[in-house]
Structure formats: C-alpha cells, structure tokens
Motif scaffolding. Structure first.
Motif, PDB file in Angstrom:
ATOM      1  N   TYR A   1       0.777  -1.376  -0.143  1.00 14.66           N
ATOM      2  CA  TYR A   1       0.043   0.114   0.048  1.00 14.66           C
ATOM      3  C   TYR A   1       0.944   1.157  -0.076  1.00 14.66           C
ATOM      4  O   TYR A   1       0.398   2.104  -0.796  1.00 14.66           O
ATOM      5  CB  TYR A   1      -0.837  -0.011   1.406  1.00 14.66           C
ATOM      6  CG  TYR A   1      -1.939   1.133   1.103  1.00 14.66           C
ATOM      7  CD1 TYR A   1      -3.133   0.917   0.433  1.00 14.66           C
ATOM      8  CD2 TYR A   1      -1.645   2.216   1.842  1.00 14.66           C
ATOM      9  CE1 TYR A   1      -3.956   2.059   0.422  1.00 14.66           C
ATOM     10  CE2 TYR A   1      -2.706   3.370   1.878  1.00 14.66           C
ATOM     11  CZ  TYR A   1      -3.714   3.362   1.170  1.00 14.66           C
ATOM     12  OH  TYR A   1      -4.745   4.218   1.083  1.00 14.66           O
TER      13      TYR A   1
ATOM     14  N   LEU B   1      -4.257  -1.541  -6.740  1.00 11.99           N
ATOM     15  CA  LEU B   1      -5.255  -1.927  -7.071  1.00 11.99           C
ATOM     16  C   LEU B   1      -5.323  -3.487  -7.668  1.00 11.99           C
ATOM     17  O   LEU B   1      -6.208  -4.290  -7.355  1.00 11.99           O
ATOM     18  CB  LEU B   1      -5.892  -1.149  -8.481  1.00 11.99           C
ATOM     19  CG  LEU B   1      -7.155  -1.337  -9.019  1.00 11.99           C
ATOM     20  CD1 LEU B   1      -8.386  -1.098  -7.885  1.00 11.99           C
ATOM     21  CD2 LEU B   1      -7.485  -0.488 -10.077  1.00 11.99           C
ATOM     22  N   VAL B   2      -4.224  -3.878  -8.297  1.00 14.06           N
ATOM     23  CA  VAL B   2      -4.263  -5.213  -8.552  1.00 14.06           C
ATOM     24  C   VAL B   2      -3.767  -6.134  -7.557  1.00 14.06           C
ATOM     25  O   VAL B   2      -4.371  -7.409  -7.402  1.00 14.06           O
ATOM     26  CB  VAL B   2      -3.191  -5.463  -9.755  1.00 14.06           C
ATOM     27  CG1 VAL B   2      -2.730  -6.836 -10.091  1.00 14.06           C
ATOM     28  CG2 VAL B   2      -3.698  -4.797 -11.125  1.00 14.06           C
ATOM     29  N   LYS B   3      -2.995  -5.518  -6.452  1.00 18.89           N
ATOM     30  CA  LYS B   3      -2.514  -6.361  -5.476  1.00 18.89           C
ATOM     31  C   LYS B   3      -3.596  -6.584  -4.314  1.00 18.89           C
ATOM     32  O   LYS B   3      -3.534  -7.400  -3.721  1.00 18.89           O
ATOM     33  CB  LYS B   3      -1.333  -5.979  -5.000  1.00 18.89           C
ATOM     34  CG  LYS B   3      -0.056  -6.106  -5.893  1.00 18.89           C
ATOM     35  CD  LYS B   3       0.430  -7.362  -6.034  1.00 18.89           C
ATOM     36  CE  LYS B   3       1.378  -7.803  -7.017  1.00 18.89           C
ATOM     37  NZ  LYS B   3       2.089  -9.159  -7.124  1.00 18.89           N
ATOM     38  N   LEU B   4      -4.238  -5.227  -3.892  1.00 22.10           N
ATOM     39  CA  LEU B   4      -4.969  -5.222  -2.611  1.00 22.10           C
ATOM     40  C   LEU B   4      -6.667  -5.178  -3.016  1.00 22.10           C
ATOM     41  O   LEU B   4      -7.452  -5.277  -2.081  1.00 22.10           O
ATOM     42  CB  LEU B   4      -4.558  -4.233  -1.929  1.00 22.10           C
ATOM     43  CG  LEU B   4      -3.280  -4.186  -1.273  1.00 22.10           C
ATOM     44  CD1 LEU B   4      -2.959  -3.021  -0.490  1.00 22.10           C
ATOM     45  CD2 LEU B   4      -3.104  -5.812  -0.410  1.00 22.10           C
ATOM     46  N   GLY B   5      -6.744  -4.698  -4.409  1.00 24.28           N
ATOM     47  CA  GLY B   5      -8.352  -4.602  -4.673  1.00 24.28           C
ATOM     48  C   GLY B   5      -8.747  -3.167  -4.756  1.00 24.28           C
ATOM     49  O   GLY B   5      -7.916  -2.266  -4.565  1.00 24.28           O
ATOM     50  N   PRO B   6     -10.000  -2.859  -4.899  1.00 26.43           N
ATOM     51  CA  PRO B   6     -10.559  -1.631  -5.199  1.00 26.43           C
ATOM     52  C   PRO B   6     -10.523  -0.700  -3.886  1.00 26.43           C
ATOM     53  O   PRO B   6     -10.797   0.595  -3.906  1.00 26.43           O
ATOM     54  CB  PRO B   6     -12.060  -1.901  -5.748  1.00 26.43           C
ATOM     55  CG  PRO B   6     -12.328  -3.361  -5.041  1.00 26.43           C
ATOM     56  CD  PRO B   6     -11.089  -4.023  -5.142  1.00 26.43           C
ATOM     57  N   LYS B   7     -10.434  -1.410  -2.769  1.00 25.64           N
ATOM     58  CA  LYS B   7     -10.278  -0.361  -1.740  1.00 25.64           C
ATOM     59  C   LYS B   7      -9.030   0.732  -1.637  1.00 25.64           C
ATOM     60  O   LYS B   7      -9.224   1.579  -0.909  1.00 25.64           O
ATOM     61  CB  LYS B   7     -10.297  -1.191  -0.248  1.00 25.64           C
ATOM     62  CG  LYS B   7      -8.760  -2.084  -0.039  1.00 25.64           C
ATOM     63  CD  LYS B   7      -8.866  -3.026   0.964  1.00 25.64           C
ATOM     64  CE  LYS B   7      -7.669  -3.967   1.198  1.00 25.64           C
ATOM     65  NZ  LYS B   7      -7.455  -4.658   2.357  1.00 25.64           N
ATOM     66  N   THR B   8      -8.180   0.427  -2.416  1.00 23.55           N
ATOM     67  CA  THR B   8      -7.016   1.270  -2.307  1.00 23.55           C
ATOM     68  C   THR B   8      -7.525   2.396  -3.342  1.00 23.55           C
ATOM     69  O   THR B   8      -6.815   3.433  -3.497  1.00 23.55           O
ATOM     70  CB  THR B   8      -5.920   0.642  -2.884  1.00 23.55           C
ATOM     71  OG1 THR B   8      -5.969   0.198  -4.369  1.00 23.55           O
ATOM     72  CG2 THR B   8      -5.437  -0.540  -1.752  1.00 23.55           C
ATOM     73  N   LEU B   9      -8.382   2.398  -4.290  1.00 20.84           N
ATOM     74  CA  LEU B   9      -8.426   3.247  -5.142  1.00 20.84           C
ATOM     75  C   LEU B   9      -8.824   4.685  -4.981  1.00 20.84           C
ATOM     76  O   LEU B   9      -8.184   5.613  -5.446  1.00 20.84           O
ATOM     77  CB  LEU B   9      -9.842   2.847  -6.206  1.00 20.84           C
ATOM     78  CG  LEU B   9     -10.077   3.720  -7.449  1.00 20.84           C
ATOM     79  CD1 LEU B   9      -8.829   3.436  -8.515  1.00 20.84           C
ATOM     80  CD2 LEU B   9     -11.447   2.865  -8.336  1.00 20.84           C
TER      81      LEU B   9
END
Length: 237
Positions: A133, A174-182
């Motif tokens: 992150y 986004l690829v590694k952890l998903g949309p929560k980081t967007l």
C-alpha cells in the motif's frame, strides 16, 4: 510581492542545507523506512516522521536590516543571508538545461535514495500489505519530486515521468489489494498533478552567498531580483 510592513516576502526557501535539510532527510528517510520499522516494532510510528517534515517546510522570507531571512517550520527555524555577501543570483527555470543536481547534489541524491529504498522494500517484501500500500505511494510521490527538481520546468521527461508515476500509484495497489485502495490513491494522484503545476508556475532562484548555495522559489523571479537589488542599494553608504 512584499507584505506585512514591506518586509515579508512570498518567497520560499527549499531546505537544501543546514538544519532544514537535516530535518527533511530525517522525515523522508524515516517515512521511506516506516513500513519496515512498523513491522519490526509492531507499532504505528509513521506519524513521528511528519514532524521533521513540517519543520523543514518553507514558510516564506523576510527582508530587513540588510539581510534576507528564510523561514521554516512556522518561523521557528531561520537562515539569514547578508545582502552584502551575495555573490550570484540566477533564475534556474529560465535556463533550459540547468538542473538542480548541478548545484544541490546532496538534495537531489536524498530524493533518489528515498525512491530506491522504497523500490527495494517493495521487491524484498512484496507480500506485506503495508508495503504493497505505502511503497507505491512513496515511490510515486518521491519520484515526481526528483523529476521536478532535476529536469527543466517544461521538459517532456517531466510529463511522461509524472504520468507513469500516477499510473503505477493507482494500478499496482489496485491489482494487489483490490478496489479499496482506489479512492486514496486517486487523491494522491491529484496531489501529484498539483505538485507538477506548482513547480511549472513558480521559478527557481539560485542564490550563492559566502560560498553557500540556497534554492528559492518565487512566482516572479524578476520582481524578486529587483527587490533584492533595491534593498542592497539602500544598504550602500
């Protein structure tokens, strides 16, 4: 450009030497190593490194008593330059091939080292969520700082580099952890865009006095130079 009785200037002195530079170094290196330190200690210590960064932040300048005083950290830290000791003044942003690395090697090297530390952390511990992150954020933000301080103000390298940093900042987490980081990453991407615009708008001014080099920012370099000349002439008997 002057306000507050005519002696306060809307000019920023970048922390390229002295105590401001040491505080900047502590804040940047600490921030780059924060994910690793948090993993080793088990505590959240990133916030500690915010304080030296704040104290290294330029807060304008004062022109009085024959001195140009650069202010940092809410005015608590000062660097005074005697007008009589000034040997050279140059507006760097007007020189197409002038780079900050020529004049401030330690300052530019600091940004590069921080970026390399973040890259190394990402490569060595790619399964750590904290690193996944924060490392892209550190790499992208500091890489843009390095670009805007190293390349000409209106160079293609700056634009392409900033776009690559933004893409990496958004896509990798986004690829590694998903949309929560967007959402947070988009906010930081907008910050990168703002940073590039600020450095395009302002002019970088090199001041050499007593063999020491200072780096200032001003919206109008010519106006600042005229103001310094008038103040210097006023001091001449």
């Amino acid at each position: 450009m002057a306000s507050e009785g005519g002696n306060r200037l809307r000019v920023g002195g970048l922390p390229v030497m002295g105590i401001p530079f040491l505080l900047l170094t502590l804040g940047l290196l600490g921030g780059a190593l924060a994910p690793l330190l948090q993993k080793l200690t088990g505590g959240i210590i990133s916030w500690v490194f915010v304080y030296p960064l704040v104290l290294s932040n330029p807060m304008g300048a004062r022109l009085e008593d024959g001195k140009l005083t650069l202010l940092y950290g809410f005015g608590l830290i000062k660097q005074s330059i005697s007008l009589d000791s000034i040997e050279e003044i140059s507006v760097l942003s007007r020189l197409r091939y002038a780079t900050i690395t020529r004049h401030f090697k330690a300052y530019a090297a600091l940004w590069l080292v921080v970026v390399l530390l973040a890259v190394g952390y990402l490569l060595l511990d790619c399964n750590d969520p904290i690193g996944l992150y924060f490392a892209p954020l550190i790499i992208s933000m500091y890489a843009v700082f390095f670009l805007v301080l190293t390349f000409p103000r209106r160079g293609e390298v700056l634009y392409v580099g900033a776009l690559l940093c933004i893409a990496f900042l958004i896509v990798y987490p986004l690829v590694k952890l998903g949309p929560k980081t967007l959402v947070p990453e988009v906010v930081f991407a907008l910050l990168i865009i703002w940073l590039v615009k600020v450095f395009q708008r302002d002019e970088l001014i090199l001041v050499v006095a007593d063999g020491k080099s200072y780096l200032l920012t001003a919206k109008n370099g010519d106006e600042f130079l005229r103001l310094l000349r008038r103040a210097g002439n006023a001091q001449t008997p």
